[in-house]
Design an enzyme around this catalytic site. Sequence first.
Site, PDB file in Angstrom:
ATOM      1  N   ARG A   1      49.269   1.232 -88.725  1.00 33.20           N
ATOM      2  CA  ARG A   1      48.729   1.016 -87.387  1.00 33.20           C
ATOM      3  C   ARG A   1      48.003   2.287 -86.978  1.00 33.20           C
ATOM      4  O   ARG A   1      48.606   3.353 -86.906  1.00 33.20           O
ATOM      5  CB  ARG A   1      49.855   0.719 -86.395  1.00 33.20           C
TER       6      ARG A   1
ATOM      7  N   CYS B   1      53.233  -8.925 -92.577  1.00 30.31           N
ATOM      8  CA  CYS B   1      53.548  -7.595 -92.064  1.00 30.31           C
ATOM      9  C   CYS B   1      54.150  -7.639 -90.667  1.00 30.31           C
ATOM     10  O   CYS B   1      54.283  -6.611 -90.013  1.00 30.31           O
ATOM     11  CB  CYS B   1      52.304  -6.702 -92.078  1.00 30.31           C
TER      12      CYS B   1
ATOM     13  N   HIS C   1      60.765  -4.572 -77.605  1.00 30.59           N
ATOM     14  CA  HIS C   1      60.872  -3.195 -78.073  1.00 30.59           C
ATOM     15  C   HIS C   1      62.297  -2.862 -78.498  1.00 30.59           C
ATOM     16  O   HIS C   1      62.508  -2.089 -79.443  1.00 30.59           O
ATOM     17  CB  HIS C   1      60.406  -2.236 -76.982  1.00 30.59           C
TER      18      HIS C   1
ATOM     19  N   GLU D   1      46.634 -13.764 -87.416  1.00 36.25           N
ATOM     20  CA  GLU D   1      47.545 -13.809 -86.273  1.00 36.25           C
ATOM     21  C   GLU D   1      47.035 -14.763 -85.195  1.00 36.25           C
ATOM     22  O   GLU D   1      47.646 -14.912 -84.151  1.00 36.25           O
ATOM     23  CB  GLU D   1      47.747 -12.401 -85.708  1.00 36.25           C
TER      24      GLU D   1
ATOM     25  N   ASP E   1      52.350 -12.072 -83.345  1.00 33.32           N
ATOM     26  CA  ASP E   1      51.278 -12.687 -82.557  1.00 33.32           C
ATOM     27  C   ASP E   1      51.030 -14.130 -82.974  1.00 33.32           C
ATOM     28  O   ASP E   1      50.774 -14.991 -82.128  1.00 33.32           O
ATOM     29  CB  ASP E   1      49.984 -11.889 -82.693  1.00 33.32           C
TER      30      ASP E   1
END
Length: 548
Positions: free
Chosen positions: A284, A480, A182, A409, A433
């Site tokens: 998202r 992305c 994060h 992913e 991922d």
Amino acid sequence: MSGGIGVSTGVAAGPVARLAAPPELPEDSGQEPDPAGAAERASAALEAVAAELESRAERAGDTASAVLFAQAMMPRDPALQSKIADELAAGRSLPHAVAAAFGGFRAALEAAGGYLAERAADLDDVANRVVANLLGLPMPGIPAPGHPFVLVAEDLAPADTAMLDRERVLAIVTERGGPTSHTAILAKSLGIPAVVGCPAARDLTDGTTVLVDGGTGAVVISPSVDEVARAQERAAALARALAGSVGPGRTADGVAVALLVNLGAEGELAAAASADSEGVGLLRTEFLYLNRTTVPTVDEQVHAYSAVFAAFGDRKVVVRTLDAGADKPLAFVDHGDEPNPALGVRGYRLANRHPAMLTDQLTAIATAASNHDADVWVMAPMVSTPAEAAAFAELAHTHGLAVAGTMVEVPAAALRARQVLEECDFASLGTNDLGQYTLAADRMASELAGLLDPWQPALLDLVAMTARAGREVGKPVGVCGEAASDPLLALVFAGLGVTSLSMAPTALPAVRLSLAAHTLADCEHLAELALTARDATEARQRVAEAVH
């Protein structure tokens, strides 16, 4: 010179200001005289922390918003309150009962691995805030030395990172964290140079001058006046070049590589829509689901999607259907007891259990799209097989959505990319991922940062395989993941045949400038250098040396 993982490009120099450690636990005083009353005080502290995180989320207005809303769900977990009551009954004092309960949950997250292990640092922050509340002590915030500074910490929680002032915080250096932590994601969204996973950070003291290069990961301690001056000159020259970088993404010889933005919270919409992009490469939709206790209605979803489509006019908007499960559980869904949620029922797989949620979402997207000029595409997350890609595309088309694709992913989807793409209209690579699953490496484990690096040749092999399949069947293939915002890696992706790159709005100018300085042949040569490297470090070094 020392260094770590450069996760947000830019160069800055200034004095260190360290993030203070949270309050320490006092000695355990033993059994509470009124365990039931202590449990009530714990519940009040948990709710106070949750409310504070939600308040910060509402004020954040950017990528941090969705992260903080998800973190605010942690202290409201009934199982946590039950565990605290058990610890109180076992004879612990209230602060120690809270710490033990959170410790048990932390161990469970780490054991689960993948996405859930990635949330361990966020859980630690919640635990520290609850304990501080119970002790009547404030949680230390971002330091305020009275001048611009380089923020140094063991790690940064979303609640700390979300409110950073770019005028005061020159750069970030943390001891822990990985390229998709994060801290990395939020620093990039804020446009603050950042280096994570830097062991030398633990020895940096307040007032020490450091020079931070968020592109290379270099951290120079006590740089000379000349070193700082040269770095500032480079930064100023880069700023001037970035200011002049406008228009669609193109290589030097005019080959189009569409530059798009990622969007994941209502607060991000204005900045994302005003950015010089060709649209949205990843919308998202989790922000509609995560901070509530009931499933959003079709009308609520239509309203939210309409706002996005209206803001982007006739530009492309790629909507990712709900990616819930694992680290993003829904309060109104029984996710079951999964031994490894990162490999469990998440993303598109959730539609097997709750098909109405997907059909309602597709209905809402199609309804909103019909009322606006945006070029709306839709894609499903966590698709593993051609059959899944075909089923989703058919369902989306049935709902009136003309362009339906899939996220790549899962390594299986990349390995069978041609068959997957034959069943849908496009693919978008989620490198975060895909890298985690390809290298079997927890995205938050600093010691595994080398494996998590998006420059890993094995990961680039899968990108190349997917892009090649796209060319063969005439379908677009984008990236992305966070890797798309790396100006050097963007050249490699273009050379591999990727047709679009989606990133935080602040990253667009640097990627656009990088592409415009190189022909497609240059990019193909750089891609070959990266693919044939022994490891991620060599891949990055080869490309950097060839470019510079």
